[in-house]
Design an enzyme around this catalytic site. Structure first.
Site, mmCIF file in Angstrom:
data_model
loop_
_atom_site.group_PDB
_atom_site.id
_atom_site.type_symbol
_atom_site.label_atom_id
_atom_site.label_comp_id
_atom_site.label_asym_id
_atom_site.label_seq_id
_atom_site.Cartn_x
_atom_site.Cartn_y
_atom_site.Cartn_z
ATOM 1 N N SER A 142 0.900 -1.125 0.003
ATOM 2 C CA SER A 142 0.002 -0.064 0.295
ATOM 3 C C SER A 142 1.102 0.659 -0.226
ATOM 4 O O SER A 142 1.912 1.260 0.351
ATOM 5 C CB SER A 142 -0.666 -0.130 1.417
ATOM 6 O OG SER A 142 -2.191 1.574 1.530
ATOM 7 N N TYR A 155 -0.993 -0.456 10.469
ATOM 8 C CA TYR A 155 -1.167 -1.096 8.848
ATOM 9 C C TYR A 155 -0.278 -0.521 8.215
ATOM 10 O O TYR A 155 0.299 -1.574 7.183
ATOM 11 C CB TYR A 155 -2.271 -0.113 8.713
ATOM 12 C CG TYR A 155 -2.738 -0.053 6.946
ATOM 13 C CD1 TYR A 155 -3.461 -1.119 6.472
ATOM 14 C CD2 TYR A 155 -2.249 0.276 6.284
ATOM 15 C CE1 TYR A 155 -4.278 -1.891 5.200
ATOM 16 C CE2 TYR A 155 -2.911 0.275 4.823
ATOM 17 C CZ TYR A 155 -3.498 -0.764 4.467
ATOM 18 O OH TYR A 155 -4.005 -1.100 2.669
HETATM 19 N N1 LIG Z 1 -8.995 -0.191 -0.739
HETATM 20 C C1 LIG Z 1 -7.664 0.754 -0.735
HETATM 21 O O1 LIG Z 1 -7.141 2.047 -0.712
HETATM 22 C C2 LIG Z 1 -6.449 0.102 -0.182
HETATM 23 C C3 LIG Z 1 -5.003 1.028 -0.399
HETATM 24 C C4 LIG Z 1 -4.184 0.310 -0.811
HETATM 25 C C5 LIG Z 1 -4.064 -0.895 -0.239
HETATM 26 N N2 LIG Z 1 -5.411 -1.922 -0.295
HETATM 27 C C6 LIG Z 1 -4.861 -3.248 0.352
HETATM 28 O O2 LIG Z 1 -5.472 -4.350 -0.978
HETATM 29 C C7 LIG Z 1 -5.787 -5.170 -0.623
HETATM 30 C C8 LIG Z 1 -7.129 -5.595 -0.600
HETATM 31 O O3 LIG Z 1 -8.059 -4.847 0.078
HETATM 32 P P1 LIG Z 1 -9.444 -3.749 -0.419
HETATM 33 O O4 LIG Z 1 -9.479 -2.819 -0.189
HETATM 34 O O5 LIG Z 1 -9.487 -4.525 -2.194
HETATM 35 O O6 LIG Z 1 -10.087 -4.973 0.810
HETATM 36 P P2 LIG Z 1 -11.350 -5.521 0.940
HETATM 37 O O7 LIG Z 1 -11.717 -5.677 2.796
HETATM 38 O O8 LIG Z 1 -12.712 -4.788 0.457
HETATM 39 O O9 LIG Z 1 -11.135 -7.127 0.601
HETATM 40 C C9 LIG Z 1 -10.314 -7.542 1.796
HETATM 41 C C10 LIG Z 1 -10.855 -9.521 1.593
HETATM 42 O O10 LIG Z 1 -9.561 -10.056 2.203
HETATM 43 C C11 LIG Z 1 -9.684 -10.474 2.492
HETATM 44 N N3 LIG Z 1 -9.343 -11.198 3.877
HETATM 45 C C12 LIG Z 1 -9.521 -10.199 5.204
HETATM 46 N N4 LIG Z 1 -8.373 -10.985 6.497
HETATM 47 C C13 LIG Z 1 -8.119 -12.156 5.580
HETATM 48 C C14 LIG Z 1 -7.783 -13.919 6.183
HETATM 49 N N5 LIG Z 1 -7.314 -13.796 6.876
HETATM 50 N N6 LIG Z 1 -7.520 -14.143 5.001
HETATM 51 C C15 LIG Z 1 -7.768 -14.432 4.141
HETATM 52 N N7 LIG Z 1 -8.822 -13.398 3.638
HETATM 53 C C16 LIG Z 1 -8.650 -12.776 4.663
HETATM 54 C C17 LIG Z 1 -11.461 -10.127 3.406
HETATM 55 O O11 LIG Z 1 -12.647 -11.431 3.371
HETATM 56 C C18 LIG Z 1 -11.831 -9.575 1.734
HETATM 57 O O12 LIG Z 1 -12.968 -10.745 0.710
HETATM 58 C C19 LIG Z 1 -5.900 -5.197 1.221
HETATM 59 O O13 LIG Z 1 -3.958 -6.038 1.227
HETATM 60 C C20 LIG Z 1 -5.887 -3.790 1.186
HETATM 61 O O14 LIG Z 1 -4.597 -3.469 2.752
HETATM 62 C C21 LIG Z 1 -5.987 -1.196 -0.286
#
Ligand SMILES: NC(=O)c1ccc[n+]([C@@H]2O[C@H](COP(=O)([O-])OP(=O)(O)OC[C@H]3O[C@@H](n4cnc5c(N)ncnc54)[C@H](O)[C@@H]3O)[C@@H](O)[C@H]2O)c1
Length: 250
Positions: A142, A155
């Site tokens: 991220s 985080y």
């Molecule tokens: N949305 C953003 O702005 C953003 C920005 C930077 C990085 N990210 C990263 O992108 C990735 C996806 O994020 P997102 O925004 O789609 O989030 P989200 O919360 O919509 O999706 C995350 C998914 O991970 C699954 N998950 C959580 N804990 C888990 C575990 N212990 N085992 C297996 N699955 C698990 C959840 O059930 C969910 O389906 C993450 O790593 C997040 O940190 C997101």
């Protein structure tokens, strides 16, 4: 590789993980889809969408922070699909809290899923990749791991850990024909991203900080991840690519 390739995407039931899984299916991958049991219906719906595209998709329910669950999952994938060519460590959680009041359990939970989960999945797939002398690893970090924002110190630490881990992993596995890279999404509109976006004023601030002057969609992340999972990136490893519409200009 000419044979059909198999990619494992963790946290694939929604948001960025779902978009990555669909993007890889569009590009000819068969998919091993992971998420936690709570996400059963959503994950099965993603598998059905991929099947409708003419690719194979199977669901594996496992908590990526549990070594035994991860090992069982990889064992099941090998039984069902034979091997894994590409891994996308996307599963992640965000629990907002200032450092002074951050509960120890929240620190542990975020580090366990985001950092340890990435390590455990890689450790379990490496023997397969070494055996076939081929692998593509793409870890989702991220931009928060580079500069972060208030209430996200833990985080940020977990995502910085993913970047450091990936740089060293790349050096260890490079001679074996395996690449390892990171993607740093910016502000992407998902269930997690809403923490930054539900408040219109906060949303406007993020938008104004972005060179593209918009919030990202999950699909914006899929193409760059597919690049790291493909042979177009055969000589690219240990890299971290910002996919943030130009928030971090480095
Ligand atoms: N949305 C953003 O702005 C953003 C920005 C930077 C990085 N990210 C990263 O992108 C990735 C996806 O994020 P997102 O925004 O789609 O989030 P989200 O919360 O919509 O999706 C995350 C998914 O991970 C699954 N998950 C959580 N804990 C888990 C575990 N212990 N085992 C297996 N699955 C698990 C959840 O059930 C969910 O389906 C993450 O790593 C997040 O940190 C997101």
């Amino acid at each position: 590789m000419t044979q059909s390739r198999i990619a494992l995407v963790t946290g694939a039931s929604r948001g960025i993980g779902k978009a990555i899984a669909l993007g890889l299916a569009e590009r000819g991958f068969d998919l091993a889809l992971n998420d936690i049991p709570k996400q059963k219906t959503s994950l099965e719906n993603v598998a059905a969408e991929i099947a409708a595209m003419g690719r194979q998709a199977k669901c594996y329910f496992a908590d990526v922070s549990s070594k035994s669950e991860v090992e069982n999952m990889i064992g099941s994938i090998v039984n069902d699909l034979g091997t894994v060519h590409a891994v996308v460590n996307n599963a992640g959680i965000l629990i907002a809290s200032e450092v002074e009041t951050l509960p120890e359990q929240a620190w542990d939970a975020v580090m366990d899923v985001n950092a340890k989960g990435t390590f455990l999945v890689i450790q379990a797939v490496l023997p397969l990749m070494k055996k076939q002398k081929y692998g593509r690893i793409c870890n989702i970090a991220s931009i928060g791991g580079k500069h972060g924002a208030p209430e996200q110190a833990h985080y940020s630490a977990s995502k910085a850990a993913v970047m450091g881990f990936t740089r060293v992993l790349a050096q260890e596995v490079g001679p074996l024909g395996i690449t390892a890279n990171c993607i740093c999404p910016g502000i992407i509109y998902t269930d997690m991203g809403r923490v930054n976006l539900d408040d219109p004023a906060t949303r406007a601030i993020w938008q104004s900080r972005t060179a593209m002057a918009r919030i990202g969609d999950p699909e914006d992340v899929a193409g760059p991840v597919a690049f790291f999972c493909s042979d177009d990136s055969a000589f690219v490893t240990g890299q971290t690519l910002n996919v943030d519409g130009g928030i971090v200009l480095s």
